[in-house]
Write a protein that holds these residues in place. Sequence first.
Motif, PDB file in Angstrom:
ATOM      1  N   ILE A  11       0.839  -1.203   0.000  1.00 52.51           N
ATOM      2  CA  ILE A  11       0.000   0.000   0.000  1.00 52.51           C
ATOM      3  C   ILE A  11       0.876   1.255   0.000  1.00 52.51           C
ATOM      4  O   ILE A  11       1.898   1.324   0.686  1.00 52.51           O
ATOM      5  CB  ILE A  11      -0.939   0.012   1.219  1.00 52.51           C
ATOM      6  N   ALA A  12       0.454   2.261  -0.756  1.00 52.90           N
ATOM      7  CA  ALA A  12       1.086   3.579  -0.742  1.00 52.90           C
ATOM      8  C   ALA A  12       0.000   4.622  -0.988  1.00 52.90           C
ATOM      9  O   ALA A  12      -1.029   4.338  -1.619  1.00 52.90           O
ATOM     10  CB  ALA A  12       2.181   3.692  -1.807  1.00 52.90           C
ATOM     11  N   VAL A  35      -3.422 -12.126  -7.689  1.00 56.38           N
ATOM     12  CA  VAL A  35      -2.062 -11.682  -7.396  1.00 56.38           C
ATOM     13  C   VAL A  35      -1.591 -10.759  -8.522  1.00 56.38           C
ATOM     14  O   VAL A  35      -1.757 -11.054  -9.709  1.00 56.38           O
ATOM     15  CB  VAL A  35      -1.115 -12.889  -7.255  1.00 56.38           C
ATOM     16  N   GLY A  36      -1.036  -9.622  -8.158  1.00 57.02           N
ATOM     17  CA  GLY A  36      -0.581  -8.630  -9.132  1.00 57.02           C
ATOM     18  C   GLY A  36      -1.604  -7.566  -9.445  1.00 57.02           C
ATOM     19  O   GLY A  36      -1.272  -6.540 -10.070  1.00 57.02           O
ATOM     20  N   ASP A  37      -2.876  -7.794  -9.053  1.00 57.91           N
ATOM     21  CA  ASP A  37      -3.882  -6.748  -9.255  1.00 57.91           C
ATOM     22  C   ASP A  37      -3.513  -5.496  -8.448  1.00 57.91           C
ATOM     23  O   ASP A  37      -2.931  -5.584  -7.353  1.00 57.91           O
ATOM     24  CB  ASP A  37      -5.265  -7.222  -8.798  1.00 57.91           C
ATOM     25  N   LEU A  38      -3.892  -4.352  -8.988  1.00 62.29           N
ATOM     26  CA  LEU A  38      -3.676  -3.096  -8.257  1.00 62.29           C
ATOM     27  C   LEU A  38      -4.991  -2.339  -8.184  1.00 62.29           C
ATOM     28  O   LEU A  38      -5.694  -2.175  -9.191  1.00 62.29           O
ATOM     29  CB  LEU A  38      -2.616  -2.231  -8.948  1.00 62.29           C
ATOM     30  N   LEU A  39      -5.324  -1.905  -6.978  1.00 64.26           N
ATOM     31  CA  LEU A  39      -6.561  -1.170  -6.720  1.00 64.26           C
ATOM     32  C   LEU A  39      -6.192   0.289  -6.440  1.00 64.26           C
ATOM     33  O   LEU A  39      -5.310   0.562  -5.620  1.00 64.26           O
ATOM     34  CB  LEU A  39      -7.287  -1.780  -5.517  1.00 64.26           C
ATOM     35  N   LEU A  40      -6.870   1.219  -7.125  1.00 65.51           N
ATOM     36  CA  LEU A  40      -6.615   2.652  -6.922  1.00 65.51           C
ATOM     37  C   LEU A  40      -7.871   3.315  -6.384  1.00 65.51           C
ATOM     38  O   LEU A  40      -8.932   3.259  -7.007  1.00 65.51           O
ATOM     39  CB  LEU A  40      -6.174   3.312  -8.227  1.00 65.51           C
ATOM     40  N   ALA A  85       1.144  -1.115 -15.166  1.00 68.84           N
ATOM     41  CA  ALA A  85       1.586  -2.502 -15.350  1.00 68.84           C
ATOM     42  C   ALA A  85       3.099  -2.635 -15.211  1.00 68.84           C
ATOM     43  O   ALA A  85       3.606  -3.678 -14.782  1.00 68.84           O
ATOM     44  CB  ALA A  85       1.130  -3.023 -16.712  1.00 68.84           C
ATOM     45  N   GLY A  86       3.813  -1.595 -15.554  1.00 67.05           N
ATOM     46  CA  GLY A  86       5.262  -1.653 -15.470  1.00 67.05           C
ATOM     47  C   GLY A  86       5.840  -1.141 -14.171  1.00 67.05           C
ATOM     48  O   GLY A  86       7.074  -1.076 -14.027  1.00 67.05           O
ATOM     49  N   ALA A  87       4.981  -0.776 -13.214  1.00 67.00           N
ATOM     50  CA  ALA A  87       5.471  -0.233 -11.945  1.00 67.00           C
ATOM     51  C   ALA A  87       6.071  -1.331 -11.085  1.00 67.00           C
ATOM     52  O   ALA A  87       5.591  -2.474 -11.070  1.00 67.00           O
ATOM     53  CB  ALA A  87       4.331   0.453 -11.202  1.00 67.00           C
ATOM     54  N   ALA A  88       7.112  -0.975 -10.343  1.00 71.62           N
ATOM     55  CA  ALA A  88       7.808  -1.959  -9.508  1.00 71.62           C
ATOM     56  C   ALA A  88       7.037  -2.275  -8.234  1.00 71.62           C
ATOM     57  O   ALA A  88       7.067  -3.407  -7.755  1.00 71.62           O
ATOM     58  CB  ALA A  88       9.206  -1.462  -9.171  1.00 71.62           C
ATOM     59  N   ASP A  89       6.361  -1.274  -7.659  1.00 70.68           N
ATOM     60  CA  ASP A  89       5.629  -1.480  -6.405  1.00 70.68           C
ATOM     61  C   ASP A  89       4.546  -0.414  -6.291  1.00 70.68           C
ATOM     62  O   ASP A  89       4.347   0.399  -7.199  1.00 70.68           O
ATOM     63  CB  ASP A  89       6.579  -1.437  -5.199  1.00 70.68           C
ATOM     64  N   ALA A  90       3.840  -0.418  -5.150  1.00 72.85           N
ATOM     65  CA  ALA A  90       2.743   0.527  -4.958  1.00 72.85           C
ATOM     66  C   ALA A  90       3.241   1.963  -4.958  1.00 72.85           C
ATOM     67  O   ALA A  90       2.590   2.867  -5.509  1.00 72.85           O
ATOM     68  CB  ALA A  90       2.002   0.210  -3.654  1.00 72.85           C
ATOM     69  N   GLN A  91       4.398   2.195  -4.359  1.00 68.13           N
ATOM     70  CA  GLN A  91       4.940   3.545  -4.312  1.00 68.13           C
ATOM     71  C   GLN A  91       5.256   4.059  -5.714  1.00 68.13           C
ATOM     72  O   GLN A  91       5.028   5.228  -6.037  1.00 68.13           O
ATOM     73  CB  GLN A  91       6.204   3.579  -3.439  1.00 68.13           C
ATOM     74  N   ASP A  92       5.764   3.180  -6.559  1.00 63.30           N
ATOM     75  CA  ASP A  92       6.049   3.551  -7.935  1.00 63.30           C
ATOM     76  C   ASP A  92       4.757   3.903  -8.684  1.00 63.30           C
ATOM     77  O   ASP A  92       4.726   4.806  -9.527  1.00 63.30           O
ATOM     78  CB  ASP A  92       6.780   2.405  -8.637  1.00 63.30           C
ATOM     79  N   CYS A  93       3.672   3.201  -8.376  1.00 66.53           N
ATOM     80  CA  CYS A  93       2.375   3.512  -8.980  1.00 66.53           C
ATOM     81  C   CYS A  93       1.891   4.903  -8.558  1.00 66.53           C
ATOM     82  O   CYS A  93       1.368   5.670  -9.381  1.00 66.53           O
ATOM     83  CB  CYS A  93       1.342   2.467  -8.579  1.00 66.53           C
ATOM     84  N   VAL A  94       2.050   5.214  -7.277  1.00 69.54           N
ATOM     85  CA  VAL A  94       1.646   6.540  -6.801  1.00 69.54           C
ATOM     86  C   VAL A  94       2.441   7.619  -7.516  1.00 69.54           C
ATOM     87  O   VAL A  94       1.904   8.659  -7.922  1.00 69.54           O
ATOM     88  CB  VAL A  94       1.829   6.636  -5.271  1.00 69.54           C
ATOM     89  N   ARG A  95       3.741   7.382  -7.698  1.00 71.58           N
ATOM     90  CA  ARG A  95       4.560   8.372  -8.406  1.00 71.58           C
ATOM     91  C   ARG A  95       4.048   8.592  -9.828  1.00 71.58           C
ATOM     92  O   ARG A  95       4.037   9.719 -10.333  1.00 71.58           O
ATOM     93  CB  ARG A  95       6.018   7.911  -8.445  1.00 71.58           C
ATOM     94  N   VAL A 103      -1.899  -6.403  -4.803  1.00 67.65           N
ATOM     95  CA  VAL A 103      -2.009  -7.709  -4.178  1.00 67.65           C
ATOM     96  C   VAL A 103      -0.681  -8.473  -4.359  1.00 67.65           C
ATOM     97  O   VAL A 103      -0.199  -8.670  -5.497  1.00 67.65           O
ATOM     98  CB  VAL A 103      -3.168  -8.528  -4.774  1.00 67.65           C
ATOM     99  N   GLU A 104      -0.101  -8.888  -3.237  1.00 67.48           N
ATOM    100  CA  GLU A 104       1.152  -9.633  -3.277  1.00 67.48           C
ATOM    101  C   GLU A 104       0.851 -11.132  -3.217  1.00 67.48           C
ATOM    102  O   GLU A 104      -0.232 -11.560  -2.820  1.00 67.48           O
ATOM    103  CB  GLU A 104       2.037  -9.225  -2.094  1.00 67.48           C
ATOM    104  N   SER A 105       1.833 -11.935  -3.546  1.00 66.44           N
ATOM    105  CA  SER A 105       1.654 -13.397  -3.512  1.00 66.44           C
ATOM    106  C   SER A 105       1.723 -13.919  -2.086  1.00 66.44           C
ATOM    107  O   SER A 105       2.210 -13.253  -1.182  1.00 66.44           O
ATOM    108  CB  SER A 105       2.744 -14.056  -4.354  1.00 66.44           C
TER     109      SER A 105
END
Length: 471
Positions: free
Chosen positions: A262-263, A405-410, A437-447, A469-471
Motif C-alpha cells: 500500500i502507498a 495476485v498482481g492486481d492493483l486497486l486505486l 503494469a510496469g510499476a515496480a511497487d505501490a509507491q512507484d504507482c503513486v509516483r 495484491v502480493e503473492s
Amino acid sequence: MPSHVSADRPFAQPPSRGSVEALISQTRRLKGDVDAVRRDVQGDGSDPRERWQRALYDLALHQLDDLDEHLAQLRDGPQPPASGEAAVERGEAPSGSLLSRVGSAEWNLLTDEATWSAELYRILGRDPAGPALTLDELPSLVLEEDRPKLTAMVTDCLIDAKPIDGEFRIVRPDREVRTVHMMGEPVLDTDGSTASMWAVLRDVSELRRSEQAVSETRDSLRRRQQQAQTEHRVAVELQEAVLPPWHGSLRLPHRGTGSLDIAAHYLPAPASELIGGDWYDALELPTGESLLGVGDLTGHGPAVTSTMAMLLGAVRGMAMAGAQPGQLMALLNQLLDTSGRPALGSAVCCRYRPADRTLVWAQAGHPAPVLYRAGTARRLPPPDGILLGATPTASFGQAEETLLVGDLLLLHTDGLVPGPAATDGSDPLLDLAPRIAGAADAQDCVRAVVAEFGALERQGDACVLVARVES
C-alpha cells in the motif's frame, strides 16, 4: 500696502494660463480614468480586499479633485471677499462647490487688519458680510484640544520665521467639525521685521475621511489575512495529526500470504489556504483483514478539517469493532446528520480478506475504485450509495470483488482529476494502465499518478491510495 518679501524667497512669477489649462485637462482625464476603473470593482462589499481597493480609489479621486480645484484657483486668481449675491454675479463658486474648500488669508501685524478670501469664509462657516477674525480671535473657531497646536504654529511663524504647515479642527456655527490644513509664511518688512503673515487654508475633511477609510480597510484586510494564516496553520496541523503517519509503502497484514503493498499521497490545493476535508486511511483489523478508505468533505478550513478528523476516527473505531462497509457508511451518515456542524461528504471504504483475496466495499457518492489487471483497467461496478449527510435515512449497499495476485486497486477523491466530467465516457485514470503494469511497487504507482495529475490546475486538495495484491 507696499510689496513685501517672503521670509525665505521672493514671490515666483505665476504660470501662464495656457499651461495651467493643459494641467487641468490632464487632471480631469485622469479623474475619469480612475473613476472608470473604480466602477469596475464589483461585489457586495463583504470582501476586505475589495473594500480596501474601493477606499483607495475614493482617496485618489478626492486628491485629484483637490488638484483640480487648486489648478482652477491658480488659473482664475485670488477672489476678494464678497457677499452671496455679489459672488454669484461675479461668477464665483457658490457655497458647497469644489472651490469652496480652499481659501487664503493675510494678517497685517502693523495695522492689526485681517483679509480673507470668499472661500475662507465658506470653509469656516462665517458670514462674508462680517469682519475677518484677527490672529488673536482665530483660535475661538478651533476645537479646544487643537488650539495649542495652532498657537504654536503661529508663534513659530511670527517669532522664528518658520513656515506654517499643519492641521487643526474647527467648529462651524452649525456645530459641524471640519479639518483644515494651513500653510503660510511670515512676510518681512524692509527692515527685516515681520510685517504680516499670509496663509492658504484648505478644507481636507473629506480627504482625511477617505484616508481613514483606507487605513481602516487596510487594517481589516491585515486582520483577515492574519486570521486566514492562523486558520491555515491550525488546519494543516490538525490534518497532519490525523492522517496516517506512515510514509512510503505499507504492507498489510504484516504477516501471511495475500497481503497488500500500500502507498498513498496527499495533493494540496494550488491555493495553500484551501485545506479541505480529503482523507485516506489503511490499517490492519483484529480479524487479520485490512481496511482501505478515502473520502472528502465539502468546504475548507479548520472547521471542515476537524469534522474530517472526527469522521476518520469514527471510520477506524467502527471498522475495528467489526462494522462491514455498508453498515459503516450508514453509521457515518447518521454521525454527520447529528453533528454540530452539518456537512456533506463522500467516501469509499473497503475490507480486504487476504485468505481468499476478497474485497468487500461500499461507497457514498464517491468515485468507484479503479482495478488494474494485466495491463488493462476498469472501474468496479458501484453499489448503491448517496452522499453522506444528505438524508438521515439513506441506505448503502455492498459489493464484492475477488482480486488476483498482481492486481492493483486505486482509490482516490474526486479532486484528483480536475475539470468537468467527460461526456464521452473517457476516464484519464484508465489510460494509465500501461504505466501501472510496469510499476515496480505501490509507491512507484503513486509516483506515476502524481506525475500525470499532480501539476494540473485543481480547485481543491485530493488524495490517492493504491494497494497491490502480493503473492
